[in-house]
Design a protein around this motif. Structure first.
Motif, short mmCIF file in Angstrom:
data_model
loop_
_atom_site.label_atom_id
_atom_site.label_comp_id
_atom_site.label_asym_id
_atom_site.label_seq_id
_atom_site.Cartn_x
_atom_site.Cartn_y
_atom_site.Cartn_z
N ASN A 55 0.82 -1.12 0.29
CA ASN A 55 0.19 0.28 0.22
C ASN A 55 0.78 0.89 0.17
O ASN A 55 0.90 2.69 -0.82
CB ASN A 55 -0.80 -0.34 1.46
N LEU A 56 1.68 0.86 0.81
CA LEU A 56 2.85 2.50 0.82
C LEU A 56 3.51 3.15 -0.71
O LEU A 56 3.85 3.71 -0.85
CB LEU A 56 4.02 2.67 1.85
N GLY A 57 3.65 1.84 -0.86
CA GLY A 57 4.76 1.70 -1.74
C GLY A 57 3.84 2.48 -3.10
O GLY A 57 4.18 2.90 -4.32
N VAL A 58 2.72 2.24 -3.07
CA VAL A 58 1.79 2.70 -4.54
C VAL A 58 1.32 4.20 -4.20
O VAL A 58 1.14 5.32 -4.39
CB VAL A 58 0.29 2.05 -4.91
N SER A 59 1.57 4.30 -2.85
CA SER A 59 0.49 5.62 -2.34
C SER A 59 1.78 6.82 -2.19
O SER A 59 1.78 7.93 -2.50
CB SER A 59 0.12 5.93 -0.42
N TYR A 60 3.47 6.56 -2.05
CA TYR A 60 4.20 6.99 -1.26
C TYR A 60 5.53 7.37 -2.47
O TYR A 60 5.66 5.61 -2.98
CB TYR A 60 4.97 7.69 -0.28
N VAL A 61 5.94 8.25 -3.09
CA VAL A 61 7.33 7.81 -3.45
C VAL A 61 8.01 7.37 -2.58
O VAL A 61 8.21 7.46 -0.84
CB VAL A 61 7.58 9.25 -3.86
N LYS A 62 8.87 5.44 -2.78
CA LYS A 62 10.07 5.30 -1.75
C LYS A 62 10.96 5.91 -1.20
O LYS A 62 11.28 5.12 -0.56
CB LYS A 62 10.12 3.50 -2.22
N THR A 63 11.21 6.58 -1.65
CA THR A 63 12.71 7.22 -1.37
C THR A 63 12.37 8.16 -0.07
O THR A 63 12.65 9.30 0.05
CB THR A 63 13.58 7.90 -2.62
N THR A 64 10.72 8.81 0.31
CA THR A 64 10.21 9.96 0.61
C THR A 64 10.16 10.27 2.09
O THR A 64 10.39 8.68 2.51
CB THR A 64 9.07 10.42 0.37
N GLU A 65 10.57 10.46 3.20
CA GLU A 65 10.43 10.64 4.33
C GLU A 65 8.99 10.16 4.79
O GLU A 65 9.28 9.13 5.37
CB GLU A 65 10.80 12.04 4.97
N GLN A 66 7.58 10.24 4.35
CA GLN A 66 6.12 9.75 4.42
C GLN A 66 6.85 8.53 5.02
O GLN A 66 6.36 7.71 5.67
CB GLN A 66 5.54 9.67 3.55
N TYR A 67 6.95 8.09 3.63
CA TYR A 67 6.93 6.20 2.80
C TYR A 67 8.12 5.64 4.24
O TYR A 67 7.39 4.65 4.97
CB TYR A 67 7.33 6.22 1.32
N GLN A 68 9.21 5.85 4.64
CA GLN A 68 9.92 5.11 5.29
C GLN A 68 10.15 5.46 6.60
O GLN A 68 9.54 4.90 7.26
CB GLN A 68 11.83 6.01 5.02
N PHE A 133 13.34 -4.82 2.14
CA PHE A 133 14.40 -5.38 1.99
C PHE A 133 15.61 -3.98 1.70
O PHE A 133 16.20 -3.32 2.92
CB PHE A 133 15.05 -5.98 1.29
N ARG A 134 15.19 -3.60 0.72
CA ARG A 134 15.60 -2.30 0.27
C ARG A 134 15.39 -0.94 1.43
O ARG A 134 16.10 -0.67 1.65
CB ARG A 134 15.37 -1.43 -0.65
N TYR A 135 14.12 -0.69 1.58
CA TYR A 135 14.05 -0.25 3.06
C TYR A 135 15.27 -0.33 3.94
O TYR A 135 16.40 0.82 4.63
CB TYR A 135 12.17 0.11 3.06
N ARG A 136 15.43 -1.36 4.62
CA ARG A 136 16.07 -1.87 5.58
C ARG A 136 17.29 -1.92 5.30
O ARG A 136 17.65 -1.16 6.29
CB ARG A 136 15.26 -3.60 5.90
N PHE A 137 17.56 -2.50 3.82
CA PHE A 137 19.01 -1.98 3.85
C PHE A 137 19.65 -0.38 3.75
O PHE A 137 20.68 -0.38 4.68
CB PHE A 137 19.64 -2.92 2.60
N SER A 138 19.21 0.36 2.46
CA SER A 138 18.89 1.89 2.42
C SER A 138 19.34 2.76 3.86
O SER A 138 19.86 2.91 4.29
CB SER A 138 18.34 2.19 1.72
N ASP A 139 18.44 1.82 4.97
CA ASP A 139 18.15 2.56 6.48
C ASP A 139 19.94 2.18 7.64
O ASP A 139 19.87 3.43 7.88
CB ASP A 139 17.26 2.46 6.98
N LEU A 140 20.33 0.96 7.05
CA LEU A 140 21.35 0.76 8.07
C LEU A 140 22.99 1.52 7.56
O LEU A 140 22.62 2.20 6.62
CB LEU A 140 22.18 -0.67 7.06
N PRO A 141 23.21 2.30 8.66
CA PRO A 141 24.68 2.99 8.81
C PRO A 141 25.66 1.83 7.99
O PRO A 141 25.48 0.77 7.53
CB PRO A 141 24.73 2.93 9.90
N ALA A 142 26.68 3.18 7.53
CA ALA A 142 27.54 2.27 6.16
C ALA A 142 27.99 1.16 7.09
O ALA A 142 28.46 0.26 6.31
CB ALA A 142 28.51 3.42 6.24
N ARG A 143 28.52 0.89 7.77
CA ARG A 143 29.42 -0.03 8.80
C ARG A 143 29.02 -1.11 8.87
O ARG A 143 28.14 -2.38 8.19
CB ARG A 143 29.40 0.48 10.53
#
Ligand code: SF4
Length: 522
Positions: A55-68, A133-143
């Motif tokens: 639902n979120l994937g269609v309602s919001y752009v996936k990189t936006t703060e709201q989606y996240q 997975f994309r959301y969770r990986f992108s949210d990880l700190p570099a380390r």
């Protein structure tokens, strides 16, 4: 690497070792024993999470703060892992981070079993898991990203310093936010361009000789590609071993239910039973029925007949909005006798089916109206059928014509068709709801045709529980119609002892073997 004492102690447990990172590639299947109750809870909660992702994937752009933010809140609400550091302290729900990681791991594998069964299911599952997975990986700190790559042996070809220097200008010009110093310091990966189509499509990467040169900051593209390939293979393998799992009579109905499941109410209990009159069905069908039921109603009125798939889908929906058994018998009889079926034939052939639907015959199962997932994923209509979901099963051109005939605006129709193209059928239906009710945001997440009806009635002032016709508050009751035909006495005698099926799995199994076969006559 130095671990603190606390962390060293936690990791000394082999199970904790398995959950040492907050993100999984799900390459190791769980081997522990779990209870059936836990099995079901884990599966249903992951399904809820994946539905939110959709639902979120269609309602919001996936990189936006709201989606996240919304996805983060859902992870929190459903007790899925969200911390990068694991510890054994319990949160307000009494769960440690390890327990959440365990749930993440096990629930993923349960849904693999349920969603490996058909191409449609596999596609849906892969898409939602990838987005998560994309959301969770992108949210990880570099380390932690690097640690994740090492843990999962994800090694991609990197450019040597000489190669980077030689290509420096090109890498800077074609990669977003990369400076000369960064080219030297950061790893660049060289992968076949088809493994990084996201970046190629958005022209964010340097291409040469069929290879894409990807900066470390965009590594998610290749990791995600890897994730998709592995998951797709794993689902194909799981499908092969499915017969063994399906022979387990405890799991088979549960998995079947999950793959057809929607999350939420099952609409089996009609709060306003009997508070709808037969005269209200026509106006209600135009105002408050979802497209699938509107189509079935029109076809019934036009041809005075529906084939078994349509009778089941529509009959259970009507039961769910509050029609009593007597009303249902009267409704179907009056329509069928206008066609090729005389009253006697109706009583002999069809009345039993209607009573059966209400749990008054056969196994006395109180059948529940079909959810969207069930309508969309099972028993696709063939020539001459009118059941199914128009957003899923209609030819897009025919769907467009139908929406035009309902006077929807061209821009609204275009949005609906876009959603259909992206296989977001329920969201397309939600958009249809918004357009036909003149609201910007429906304010609910559609899972069920009866939910559509209730939400529509709430908006139109009909109370939402099955009564009222588009704002019609006063309800006219039909006179009691005596049941006719040979089954009347038997039905009455059997009613009081009707056992009510409790477990979803048992109900599903009963439906499979029972109702379907009963409704096979045309
Ligand atoms: Fe019916 Fe659900 Fe399809 Fe809407 S999305 S038309 S309610 S099956």
């Amino acid at each position: 690497m130095q671990f603190s004492n606390r962390r060293r102690k936690l990791l000394s447990n082999p199970q904790n070792e398995l959950y040492g990172h907050c993100l999984q590639f799900y390459s190791q299947s769980p081997t522990e024993n779990i209870s059936l109750a836990e099995f079901e809870t884990f599966a249903v909660e992951r399904l809820k999470l994946l539905k939110t992702v959709e639902n979120l994937g269609v309602s919001y752009v996936k990189t936006t703060e709201q989606y996240q933010k919304k996805l983060f809140n859902e992870l929190l609400n459903l007790n899925f892992p969200y911390k990068t550091e694991a510890d054994d302290r319990k949160d307000q729900n009494g769960l440690t981070e390890f327990e959440k990681r365990r749930k993440d791991h096990i629930s993923h594998f349960i849904l693999r079993l349920a969603y490996c069964q058909t191409e449609d299911l596999r596609r849906w599952f892969i898409q939602q898991e990838m987005d998560l997975f994309r959301y969770r990986f992108s949210d990880l700190p570099a380390r932690y990203k690097t640690e994740f790559l090492h843990r999962n042996n994800l090694q991609y070809d990197t450019l040597s310093l000489e190669e980077k220097k030689a290509l420096s200008d090109k890498l800077i010009n074609s990669s977003y936010g990369i400076s000369g110093t960064m080219v030297v310091e950061q790893d660049f990966y060289k992968v076949p361009f088809q493994d990084a189509l996201d970046l190629v499509r958005s022209r964010k990467v340097f291409l040469k000789g069929g290879y894409a040169y990807i900066p470390h900051q965009d590594i998610i593209s290749i990791v995600l590609n890897d994730f998709r390939t592995r998951l797709s293979k794993a689902l194909a393998l799981t499908a092969r071993s499915l017969p063994a799992v399906q022979s387990d009579e405890r799991l088979q109905p549960l998995l079947n239910h999950l793959s057809h499941a929607y999350v939420g109410q099952d609409y089996s209990i009609q709060k306003n039973i009997g508070k709808i009159s037969l005269e209200q069905i026509d106006p209600l069908s135009g105002k408050s029925f979802p497209l699938c039921m509107r189509q079935l109603h029109k076809s019934l009125r036009d041809s005075h007949h529906l084939r078994h798939g349509g009778r089941m889908q529509y009959g259970l929906f009507l039961k769910g909005i509050g029609l009593t058994l007597d009303q249902a018998l009267q409704f179907w009889r009056s329509e069928f006798v206008k066609g090729k079926v005389d009253a006697d034939k109706f009583d002999k052939q069809y009345a039993y089916n209607v009573r059966h639907m209400f749990g008054k015959e056969g196994k006395r199962t109180d059948y529940t109206p079909y959810s969207c997932m069930k309508v969309i994923l099972s028993n696709a209509p063939s020539q001459g059928d009118f059941h199914g979901c128009p957003f899923r099963h209609s030819d897009p051109e025919l769907l467009k014509q139908k929406l035009q005939s309902y006077k929807l605006s061209p821009s609204g129709i275009a949005q609906i068709l876009d959603l259909v193209k992206g296989m977001h059928y329920q969201l397309a239906c939600q958009k249809y709801f918004e357009m036909t009710h003149g609201v910007e945001d429906s304010g609910f997440s559609l899972n069920h045709p009866n939910q559509y009806f209730i939400e529509s009635q709430k908006l139109l002032g009909g109370g939402g529980g099955g009564g009222g016709g588009g704002g019609v508050r006063e309800v006219k009751r039909e006179p009691e119609t005596p049941q006719r035909g040979q089954n009347q006495n038997a039905a009455t005698a059997k009613t009081s002892s009707a056992p009510k099926t409790q477990a979803l799995s048992a109900q599903d199994a009963a439906e499979m073997e029972d109702l379907d076969t009963l409704f096979m006559d045309e």
